[in-house]
Write a protein that holds these residues in place. Structure first.
Motif, PDB file in Angstrom:
ATOM      1  N   PHE A 193       1.062  -1.063  -0.060  1.00 43.03           N
ATOM      2  CA  PHE A 193       0.105  -0.163  -0.056  1.00 43.03           C
ATOM      3  C   PHE A 193       0.921   1.308   0.041  1.00 43.03           C
ATOM      4  CE2 PHE A 193       0.781  -1.134   4.166  1.00 43.03           C
ATOM      5  CZ  PHE A 193       1.134   0.253   4.995  1.00 43.03           C
ATOM      6  N   ARG A 194       0.428   2.361  -0.417  1.00 37.59           N
ATOM      7  CA  ARG A 194       1.091   3.664  -0.234  1.00 37.59           C
ATOM      8  C   ARG A 194       0.471   4.683   0.454  1.00 37.59           C
ATOM      9  NH1 ARG A 194      -1.098   7.745  -3.734  1.00 37.59           N
ATOM     10  NH2 ARG A 194      -2.641   7.017  -5.428  1.00 37.59           N
ATOM     11  N   LEU A 195       1.296   5.376   1.156  1.00 41.20           N
ATOM     12  CA  LEU A 195       0.508   6.492   1.759  1.00 41.20           C
ATOM     13  C   LEU A 195       1.127   8.020   1.129  1.00 41.20           C
ATOM     14  CD1 LEU A 195       1.243   5.006   5.510  1.00 41.20           C
ATOM     15  CD2 LEU A 195      -1.104   5.674   4.508  1.00 41.20           C
ATOM     16  N   GLY A 196       0.191   8.746   0.780  1.00 38.45           N
ATOM     17  CA  GLY A 196       0.822   9.953  -0.095  1.00 38.45           C
ATOM     18  C   GLY A 196       1.030   9.550  -1.514  1.00 38.45           C
ATOM     19  N   SER A 197       1.616  10.638  -2.258  1.00 40.38           N
ATOM     20  CA  SER A 197       1.764  10.442  -3.727  1.00 40.38           C
ATOM     21  C   SER A 197       3.529  10.476  -4.017  1.00 40.38           C
ATOM     22  CB  SER A 197       1.245  11.448  -4.617  1.00 40.38           C
ATOM     23  OG  SER A 197      -0.282  11.448  -4.213  1.00 40.38           O
ATOM     24  N   THR A 254      10.557   6.906  -0.862  1.00 43.97           N
ATOM     25  CA  THR A 254      10.814   7.464  -2.348  1.00 43.97           C
ATOM     26  C   THR A 254      11.816   8.497  -2.438  1.00 43.97           C
ATOM     27  OG1 THR A 254       8.773   8.586  -2.363  1.00 43.97           O
ATOM     28  CG2 THR A 254       8.634   6.413  -3.052  1.00 43.97           C
ATOM     29  N   GLU A 255      11.793   8.984  -1.264  1.00 42.05           N
ATOM     30  CA  GLU A 255      12.897  10.226  -1.197  1.00 42.05           C
ATOM     31  C   GLU A 255      14.140  10.043  -0.312  1.00 42.05           C
ATOM     32  OE1 GLU A 255      10.762  13.610  -0.155  1.00 42.05           O
ATOM     33  OE2 GLU A 255       9.143  13.566  -1.504  1.00 42.05           O
ATOM     34  N   THR A 256      14.585   8.780  -0.011  1.00 46.21           N
ATOM     35  CA  THR A 256      15.794   8.539   0.439  1.00 46.21           C
ATOM     36  C   THR A 256      16.357   7.538   0.007  1.00 46.21           C
ATOM     37  OG1 THR A 256      14.945   7.044   1.979  1.00 46.21           O
ATOM     38  CG2 THR A 256      14.683   9.120   2.824  1.00 46.21           C
ATOM     39  N   ASP A 257      17.804   7.428  -0.225  1.00 44.80           N
ATOM     40  CA  ASP A 257      18.518   6.497  -0.909  1.00 44.80           C
ATOM     41  C   ASP A 257      19.271   5.405   0.052  1.00 44.80           C
ATOM     42  OD1 ASP A 257      20.261   8.196   0.280  1.00 44.80           O
ATOM     43  OD2 ASP A 257      21.418   8.761  -1.607  1.00 44.80           O
ATOM     44  N   LEU A 295      14.505   4.313  -2.096  1.00 50.53           N
ATOM     45  CA  LEU A 295      14.396   4.147  -3.681  1.00 50.53           C
ATOM     46  C   LEU A 295      14.938   5.094  -4.110  1.00 50.53           C
ATOM     47  CD1 LEU A 295      10.498   2.988  -3.585  1.00 50.53           C
ATOM     48  CD2 LEU A 295      12.367   1.622  -3.285  1.00 50.53           C
ATOM     49  N   LYS A 296      15.342   6.454  -3.880  1.00 49.66           N
ATOM     50  CA  LYS A 296      15.888   7.350  -4.544  1.00 49.66           C
ATOM     51  C   LYS A 296      17.291   7.043  -5.193  1.00 49.66           C
ATOM     52  CE  LYS A 296      16.743  12.491  -4.100  1.00 49.66           C
ATOM     53  NZ  LYS A 296      16.777  13.521  -3.250  1.00 49.66           N
ATOM     54  N   GLN A 297      17.148   7.407  -6.379  1.00 45.58           N
ATOM     55  CA  GLN A 297      18.392   7.172  -7.427  1.00 45.58           C
ATOM     56  C   GLN A 297      18.850   5.724  -7.508  1.00 45.58           C
ATOM     57  OE1 GLN A 297      21.618   9.767  -6.021  1.00 45.58           O
ATOM     58  NE2 GLN A 297      20.441  11.599  -6.843  1.00 45.58           N
ATOM     59  N   LYS A 298      17.794   4.671  -7.331  1.00 49.92           N
ATOM     60  CA  LYS A 298      18.067   3.292  -7.528  1.00 49.92           C
ATOM     61  C   LYS A 298      17.252   2.631  -8.820  1.00 49.92           C
ATOM     62  CE  LYS A 298      19.068   2.235  -2.757  1.00 49.92           C
ATOM     63  NZ  LYS A 298      18.495   1.198  -1.643  1.00 49.92           N
ATOM     64  N   ASN A 299      17.852   1.877  -9.634  1.00 52.04           N
ATOM     65  CA  ASN A 299      17.313   1.430 -10.776  1.00 52.04           C
ATOM     66  C   ASN A 299      16.372   0.149  -9.918  1.00 52.04           C
ATOM     67  OD1 ASN A 299      18.332  -1.111 -10.499  1.00 52.04           O
ATOM     68  ND2 ASN A 299      20.063  -0.208 -11.938  1.00 52.04           N
ATOM     69  N   GLN A 300      15.269  -0.175 -10.721  1.00 51.32           N
ATOM     70  CA  GLN A 300      14.436  -1.024 -10.316  1.00 51.32           C
ATOM     71  C   GLN A 300      14.717  -2.234 -10.071  1.00 51.32           C
ATOM     72  OE1 GLN A 300      10.066  -0.733 -11.736  1.00 51.32           O
ATOM     73  NE2 GLN A 300      10.130  -2.874 -12.355  1.00 51.32           N
ATOM     74  N   ILE A 304       3.977  -4.012   3.342  1.00 50.23           N
ATOM     75  CA  ILE A 304       4.908  -3.160   2.726  1.00 50.23           C
ATOM     76  C   ILE A 304       4.500  -2.018   2.303  1.00 50.23           C
ATOM     77  CG2 ILE A 304       6.460  -3.284   0.632  1.00 50.23           C
ATOM     78  CD1 ILE A 304       6.093  -6.488   0.573  1.00 50.23           C
ATOM     79  N   ALA A 305       4.703  -0.990   2.942  1.00 49.59           N
ATOM     80  CA  ALA A 305       4.200   0.464   2.820  1.00 49.59           C
ATOM     81  C   ALA A 305       5.284   1.293   1.838  1.00 49.59           C
ATOM     82  CB  ALA A 305       4.201   1.087   4.176  1.00 49.59           C
ATOM     83  N   PHE A 306       4.626   2.023   0.985  1.00 52.42           N
ATOM     84  CA  PHE A 306       5.452   2.989   0.116  1.00 52.42           C
ATOM     85  C   PHE A 306       4.978   4.220   0.696  1.00 52.42           C
ATOM     86  CE2 PHE A 306       5.626  -0.915  -2.440  1.00 52.42           C
ATOM     87  CZ  PHE A 306       6.548  -0.717  -3.108  1.00 52.42           C
ATOM     88  N   LEU A 307       5.948   5.295   0.902  1.00 54.21           N
ATOM     89  CA  LEU A 307       5.630   6.455   1.129  1.00 54.21           C
ATOM     90  C   LEU A 307       7.128   7.506   0.898  1.00 54.21           C
ATOM     91  CD1 LEU A 307       5.805   6.837   5.027  1.00 54.21           C
ATOM     92  CD2 LEU A 307       6.379   4.631   4.047  1.00 54.21           C
ATOM     93  N   PRO A 308       6.676   8.718   0.732  1.00 55.17           N
ATOM     94  CA  PRO A 308       7.863   9.522   0.215  1.00 55.17           C
ATOM     95  C   PRO A 308       8.843   9.580   1.484  1.00 55.17           C
ATOM     96  CG  PRO A 308       5.820  10.665   0.231  1.00 55.17           C
ATOM     97  CD  PRO A 308       5.479   9.442   0.794  1.00 55.17           C
TER      98      PRO A 308
END
Length: 1549
Positions: free
Chosen positions: A191-195, A311-314, A329-334, A280-284
């Protein structure tokens, strides 16, 4: 949302109302590839593609229209001035944004969810099952688009099973298959929290299958921001490991994905986080003040594993504490992120032990569960669970024996006995009786078997009035049964394949010990366990079928059956209509339950009407993808899972939409799925013979057969192709024109044209080789496959891509495979459009015919093509109508010309004139023929006879014209011969008229003294008629002729003789001398027995020929003459002499000729006398004048005495002269009308010869008069004529007041109008042309010449020169005619029996029905039912008789055999050369034998069996032989009643 539904053309009231029946039909839209479509067609196109397992269903493009403005725009300045790039770019961006706002593209997942919301519960389940097959995520929690209430569609998961492989602690590979709703697996909740910009769904896909988008994501084709129906939806998918080291997870794992912001969908978030193994949570980022912080904190403090992706940390993977991970996830390929996430998940799973079970989602009270909320679904489940509770009380392998007793041992024994009955050994008649007795006993045992509680519950539920509840019940029952047996079946299959491997290995090693036998025995035991453990809906329906067949056999209802057994087929018919397949061939007994299948098809006809179907079948080796192909093509649900492969054959209906019915000319496609050829030999059942049987059955049944070939191994192809080619060859031999398409599956490169061309060449070569091999086995001389059926190797061979795009279990279906399916579907529809299909009632008969023939050893010899027979009979009936139409038209013309001949207005009749007169009717007939051959339901069968019947109609037309010309010219000759007599008669009448007129003028002053006038007239009359007295004695001349030929006046009537032995002697040229013959009375008797039929046939022919000659004498018109007897005598001498010179072994004694002449003359004497009496009444002046003219002349005499004018008396005289002509005209016209009416309304006369014969046989049985039977058997044509006359007389008697009388009254009124009109027109013509009475008469008679036999010559001798007041003459006729009409009408109390035979209705009908084939079967005497003389092809009858009824098979005994039984056995007979010939090779005897088609037929034929039992003593007395020894009448025959015998006729005619 409303805008979305409006664009998709979805109305709110249609939500949850789209049914499977609405989409599972052949429509014009379903035959198109539809890679793009209009918005309003998106749902329809999506469902169509999804049903075909095409995962590209998500990616349908929307067709652009002029009404919509799209983003793609042209915006440039054509001037060459310098411009600024920054200005232009910014301007175009702004313009583009404005354009985008005007039109929002429909999101592909909105289309999917709109389809989901439109579908009812049954269709939703089907769609979700197809989504699962496409390896797509499935809706798990779905918010209502209007109320936002959360629904858990548990029902939609019930049919889905998943298979996977895992390794145990011993590193052994273990296969598992489980219904997904009860499988216990770990569950990952995403799930995700935010965009944020990263795609959560895309990352999940990389964990499951990098090559397939299990979850739709923002980077998929067609994705847009304008998503309406997906927010809040939770989807679920499963990863199923293959057991390989490369598997991403070592166990089956569920993936749940919440679409939209989890913060806005708290209910879904709560349920899934509670049930998940790993959240598994997705959040900025994580911010204490953010709303999402509280959610994450709650999950963090719980024991469940948690993985947070920022998403905003590496940051790298970090385990914050046990089971809690963070990943940047930041600056990492999939691929890096995917690898890190997978490792974290596996770590969490290794520590966790909390499994997820889909069913448990329903425990949450704040959501709606579809199967609980739907009352029909819930009640259906409860009923199915009640049945399952009974099953679970017993061991799985005992269930069939306990709950389904009717289909077990007893049914299998009956099937075996039935096969033995059709393949008898030894004495067929005895074995037949024994087998039938045994089969009846088995049926009785079946009948006495108790109906289990399980079956009672099933029948009770199926008799519910709620159709929707029944559908859910059946679905639930299938689901629960599959669940119940799946684990045991999986285990048994594993054991079976292990044991099979051992057996094969021992065979390869050529092991000589006892071990191979022991292992084989164990293998067969496992096979039996497999068969016992398999328990599905098809077995329950099989039990229903056997309950029905057992009740039907004993014709009683079972005491514990809560409904009447006759209603059971209706249940199966309803299931078929609802889309369920029905077992056509029992896969365990390898037998077709014909009684049950026929009853179900009959119920289908009752419910749907007699619909036209196109039968499509499929053949192929086991597990070659036959069922999968059919399911993908038509959206069906034939069993395809491992262990549940098709056994036997199943049929399922596919509806054709109304729009396509006109194009295809059919109403349904009937799809027949079959078990695989060359299947593993389960319980030793599958053999080459069984494969041949199955292939022949389905090929013979289908209009088109798909031959499914798996892989590119040509040696495997050869194995199946020989079976298939042989089946097609058999169809060709029995004139069943079948088609096939070869489907070459699992081809790696279907686009390589050169490779395909080579493949086609190889296939053609193999087919030709297999054809030669099959030809040798079938005794045929064909050498290539195209000689067997029409086959185009370029068009009728399809190459299919591999089914899976990758390696199972996670591979989705290959889209190229789906495209190949679509192409094949289009090809099938093209075949169906060109085919004539088959009506359901004909399909029922065809199934019976095919199976009956297959049960016998020789299919081609045994096949009885009832459809072809029915088609030919229908053609004969139509031919009878066409022929009758021509004859009726010619009869009307003949009647007009006949009147013209009698009136001497015509002096020659030419064929050309008659052809012109017949042309209009001929063109109508030809048009009717053309329409019949093109549009009739049997058109494809009828084609073979089209040319011959067109030629026959042309021949009939030519013959009718020639025959009519001949007869009319004979009438012309007879008219000329009668001229002298007619002139004499007219002269006498007119002379009397003139003399009486003069006498009246003398006695004019005594007009008031009636007594004096009467006395004077009587004296005058007596003196006048004495001059013309004549007399004749017809029979004295007959006797004189016969006395010249024979001194004695004693004669024997040869027509009633039982035997002709005393009339014949052996020809002296025969190798046996007369002395030798005298020494051997037995040899004499053999000789007479052998030649009796030939002599009897000769006598019958002579009688018929002399009867025709007597008719041609036309004695009623010409009078009797002794020369007629002389002509008959000479003719008979000539025929006897010719016969003796022919290929016969005997000569006739003189007594034969004498008795034959006497018998024929004696038989004809009454007819000759009656004909001469008619002549005398018409021509003898004494009779004519004395009986019919005296009153007429006295009336005229009186009027002259009273002073009436000549004009009035002449008018009255004309009316008197017209009287007889009017009467004859009325009778003739009425006779023609009645004949036509009887051809329509009289049951016995409204069909063809077969129909007439059926009524003859019914009447004979009802009357039970043996002598009449003997006439029918030995002189069928004589009996037919007699029956027709009786039927006509009875019809006229019964219908006189409502039919004959109104017709006579109507006809006489029309004539009265015509006569008065003719008088008026004559008067006008004479006055206009200043004519005299002669002109008036000429015009008057000319107008009536077509209708009445009346001319000027009828008034010769009557003086009328003084008549000049034509108005007075016209008025006199008008005044006198009603009295004449009234006098004639008074005599309309019956239809005249003295009408000339040519114009009698019975003669019309005899002429129509008896212009046919009268050849009799050489074994039983049955008469060929073909309606044409000298017809093409073999002689045949609907059913043959018991041979003993003609008494000629054996010297000492009568035989109780039937031809159709004899030709299936091993008995023989002696041909004309005394050589022994097997009955089954009867054509080898040549002569009449070779011209007959006698097909083996096991039918009971009650009629003739009843006859020989009822008249056994009469037959034995008549033929002086008993039914003894091998000819003994079976006791089984004596059970038939007369009523059963009569009723059986409807079955065979």
């Amino acid at each position: 949302m409303n805008t979305l539904f409006q664009k998709l053309d979805v109305k709110v009231r249609y939500l949850n109302n789209l049914r499977p029946a609405d989409v599972l039909q052949i429509t014009e839209h379903s035959l198109q590839s539809n890679e793009s479509c209009a918005e309003e067609k998106l749902i329809q196109t999506y469902i169509q593609k999804l049903l075909m397992m095409n995962y590209r269903a998500r990616y349908i493009n929307v067709l652009e229209t002029n009404e919509k403005e799209y983003i793609h725009q042209t915006s440039y300045d054509s001037s060459e001035d310098e411009s600024d790039i920054f200005d232009d770019v910014n301007k175009n961006i702004l313009s583009s944004d404005k354009g985008t706002s005007k039109f929002k593209q429909i999101h592909p997942m909105d289309v999917q969810m709109a389809a989901f919301h439109c579908a009812d519960g049954l269709l939703k389940q089907l769609l979700v099952a197809k989504l699962s097959q496409c390896q797509y995520a499935l809706p798990l929690l779905v918010p209502d688009p209007f109320t936002q209430q959360i629904e858990f569609p548990l029902w939609t998961f019930r049919q889905i099973s998943k298979s996977w492989k895992i390794r145990n602690t011993n590193n052994e590979l273990i296969s598992q298959t489980q219904p997904i709703y009860k499988a216990e697996t770990p569950m990952l909740f995403f799930f995700r929290l935010g965009s944020f910009s990263s795609s959560k769904s895309q990352l999940i896909n990389s964990l499951i299958n990098e090559k397939h988008d299990t979850f739709f994501h923002r980077n998929c084709p067609g994705s847009s921001r304008s998503r309406v129906l997906m927010d809040g939806v939770v989807e679920i998918a499963w990863f199923c490991p293959s057991g390989k080291n490369t598997s991403k997870f070592t166990e089956c794992v569920a993936f749940c994905n919440l679409h939209g912001d989890a913060g806005a969908n708290e209910k879904q978030l709560h349920i899934l986080t509670e049930m998940a193994t790993v959240n598994i949570a997705f959040l900025p980022r994580l911010d204490r003040n953010d709303k999402s912080a509280k959610i994450i904190q709650n999950l963090y403090i719980k024991r469940k594993s948690l993985i947070c992706l920022f998403t905003e940390t590496d940051s790298t993977v970090t385990e914050m504490k046990k089971g809690k991970y963070r990943i940047g996830l930041k600056q990492k390929n999939q691929s890096v992120v995917s690898q890190e996430l997978r490792e974290a998940i596996n770590d969490c799973l290794s520590e966790s032990s909390s499994p997820f079970r889909l069913e448990d989602v329903s425990k949450y009270s704040d959501i709606r569960v579809d199967e609980e909320d739907d009352d029909d679904c819930r009640r259906g489940r409860e009923a199915a669970q009640q049945m399952m509770s009974l099953l679970k009380k017993k061991d799985l392998r005992e269930n069939k024996e306990s709950f389904l007793p009717h289909q077990g041992k007893l049914w299998h024994e009956w099937c075996q006995k039935n096969k033995e009955l059709h393949q008898p050994q030894g004495d067929k008649k005895i074995s037949e009786d024994i087998r039938k007795t045994e089969m009846k006993k088995i049926r009785q045992n079946q009948f006495t078997s108790d109906i289990s509680e399980l079956m009672k519950l099933f029948v009770k539920e199926m008799n519910s009035d709620d159709k929707r509840e029944k559908m859910f019940f059946l679905k639930w029952l299938r689901i629960l049964l599959d669940e119940y047996i799946s684990s045991d079946l999986s285990s048994l299959h594993h054991k079976y394949y292990e044991k099979m491997s051992t057996v094969l290995q021992l065979k390869e090693n050529n092991d000589k010990s006892q071990k191979p036998k022991t292992e084989q025995t164990e293998l067969e035991k496992i096979s039996e366990d497999l068969q016992a453990a398999t328990f599905g809906l098809e077995h329950i329906m099989r039990e229903i079928g056997q309950i029905y067949e057992s009740c039907s056999s004993v014709k009683k209802n079972k005491k514990d059956l809560q409904v009447h057994y006759s209603s059971l087929p209706s249940l199966a018919a309803e299931m078929m209509i609802s889309g369920f397949p029905l077992e056509l061939m029992d896969g365990d007994a390898a037998h077709v339950p014909v009684i049950w299948i026929s009853a179900v098809l009959e119920q289908l006809i009752q419910k749907l009407g007699d619909q036209k179907v196109f039968v499509l079948s499929v053949l192929g080796i086991q597990s070659s993808g036959k069922s999968t192909m059919l399911n993908a093509m038509f959206g069906l649900q034939f069993a395809v899972s491992a262990g549940r492969c098709t056994r036997g054959a199943f049929m399922q209906l596919v509806r054709v939409s109304e729009e396509m019915k006109k194009q295809m000319n059919i109403d349904y496609i009937l799809v027949v799925d079959t078990e695989g050829l060359r299947a593993l030999e389960l319980a030793g059942r599958s053999t080459r013979h069984h494969d041949n049987e199955l292939a022949t059955f389905v090929v013979g049944l289908a209009n088109l057969t798909l031959i499914n070939i798996f892989g590119e191994n040509l040696s495997e192809m050869q194995d199946i192709l020989q079976i298939v080619v042989q089946a097609f060859m058999r169809m060709n031999k029995v004139r069943l024109n079948r088609s096939c398409v070869f489907v070459h599956q699992n081809i790696s490169d279907v686009t390589a044209r050169e490779k395909n061309m080579e493949g086609r060449r190889q296939l053609q070569k193999i087919l030709d080789e297999m054809t030669k091999i099959a030809a040798e086995e079938e005794g045929s001389d064909v050498e290539c496959f195209k000689d067997v059926i029409r086959f185009d190797v370029q068009k009728d061979v399809k190459y299919f891509a591999q089914l899976w795009e990758g390696s199972p279990p996670m591979a989705p279906p290959n889209p190229n495979y789906c495209e190949n399916i679509q192409g094949l579907k289009e090809s099938i529809i093209a075949h169906a459009s060109k085919s004539h299909g088959i009506m359901l009632k004909d399909l029922k008969v065809h199934i019976q015919d095919l199976w009956e023939a297959l049960l016998k050893e020789q299919f081609v010899l045994s096949f009885k093509n009832s459809l072809e027979t029915a088609a030919y009979r229908k053609l004969e009936t139509e031919y009878s109508k066409w022929s009758q139409s021509l004859r009726s038209a010619m009869m009307e013309t003949k009647y007009i010309i006949f009147s013209q001949i009698e009136n001497e207005t015509i002096h020659k009749v030419e064929e050309n004139y008659l052809q012109i007169e017949l042309k209009k009717s001929s063109e109508k007939v030809k048009k009717s023929m053309s329409e019949f051959f093109e549009k009739d339901t049997y058109a494809n069968i009828l084609t073979q006879w089209k040319t011959s019947f067109e030629n026959k109609i042309c021949e009939d037309e030519e013959n009718i014209v020639k025959e009519t010309t001949r007869k009319l010219n004979e009438i012309l000759q007879q008219r000329d011969l009668r001229k002298k007599i007619d002139a004499q008669r007219t002269n006498h009448e007119n002379t009397i008229y003139e003399i009486s007129k003069k006498l009246a003028l003398k006695l004019k002053d005594k007009a008031n003294d009636e007594e004096t006038l009467k006395k004077e007239f009587d004296l005058f009359w007596e003196q006048s008629v004495k001059k013309i007295i004549t007399d004749i004695d017809i029979m004295k001349d007959v006797t004189d002729i016969l006395c010249v030929l024979k001194e004695s006046d004693k004669y024997n009537n040869i027509l009633t003789a039982n035997s002709y032995s005393k009339y014949v002697i052996r020809k002296s040229s025969n190798s046996v001398t007369k002395e030798a013959v005298k020494k051997s009375n037995r040899y004499d008797e053999v000789f007479f027995v052998e030649n009796e039929p030939q002599i009897r046939s000769f006598v019958t022919d002579v009688i018929q020929e002399t009867d025709k000659k007597i008719q041609l004498f036309n004695i009623s018109k010409t009078g009797y003459n002794i020369s007629y007897i002389q002509q008959l005598t000479e003719f008979i001498i000539k025929r006897v002499t010719e016969h003796q010179k022919g290929q016969v072994k005997y000569e006739f004694k003189n007594e034969f000729f004498i008795d034959l002449v006497y018998s024929i003359c004696d038989s004809a004497s009454k007819k000759i006398t009656d004909q001469h009496r008619k002549f005398m009444e018409a021509t003898d002046l004494v009779i004519n004048v004395e009986k019919r003219k005296k009153e007429e002349y006295f009336s005229i005499f009186q009027k002259y005495c009273d002073g009436a004018t000549s004009c009035v008396i002449f008018g009255e005289n004309i009316c008197q002269k017209l009287k007889e002509a009017i009467e004859q005209n009325v009778y003739k016209k009425t006779a023609i009308d009645l004949a036509g009416e009887m051809r329509t309304n009289c049951e016995s006369l409204n069909g063809d010869k077969s129909n007439l014969e059926k009524h003859i046989l019914k009447t004979l049985a009802e009357d039970e008069e043996f002598d009449k039977y003997m006439v029918y058997i030995h002189k069928p044509r004589v009996h037919f004529k007699s029956f027709i006359r009786d039927e006509v007389n009875q019809y006229i008697t019964d219908k006189f007041s409502v039919s004959a009388l109104p017709k006579m009254n109507e006809n006489i009124k029309l004539l009265q109008k015509k006569i008065t009109s003719a008088a008026h027109k004559s008067t006008e013509h004479v006055q206009g042309n200043s004519g005299d009475v002669g002109l008036w008469l000429k015009i008057f008679t000319k107008q009536l010449s077509d209708e009445l036999i009346f001319s000027e010559k009828d008034l010769i001798g009557v003086k009328h020169d003084d008549i000049d007041d034509f108005l007075l003459l016209e008025d006199a006729i008008r005044q006198e005619l009603p009295a004449i009409i009234s006098d004639i009408t008074k005599r309309f109390n019956t239809f005249p029996v003295k009408l000339d035979y040519k114009f009698r209705p019975d003669e019309f009908l005899i002429n129509h029905f008896c212009q046919c084939c009268w050849v009799q079967c050489p074994f039983c005497g049955a008469t060929c039912t073909n309606t044409r003389k000298n017809h093409d092809g073999d002689h045949s009858v609907p059913f043959h008789r018991v041979n003993g009824i003609i008494g000629t098979q054996n010297l000492n005994n009568l035989f109780a055999d039937i031809c159709t039984d004899l030709v299936a056995g091993s008995k023989d007979f002696n041909d004309s050369q005394k050589k022994g010939v097997l009955y089954r090779e009867y054509r080898n005897a040549g002569g009449n034998y070779a011209d007959w088609s006698i097909t083996p037929d096991p039918s009971d034929l009650p009629y003739w069996k009843w006859f020989v039992c009822r008249f056994q003593k009469d037959l034995e007395k008549y033929y002086r032989k008993p039914f003894n020894g091998y000819g003994k009448i079976p006791n089984e025959w004596r059970k038939y009643s007369k009523q059963q015998a009569i009723e059986s006729l409807d079955q065979y005619f």
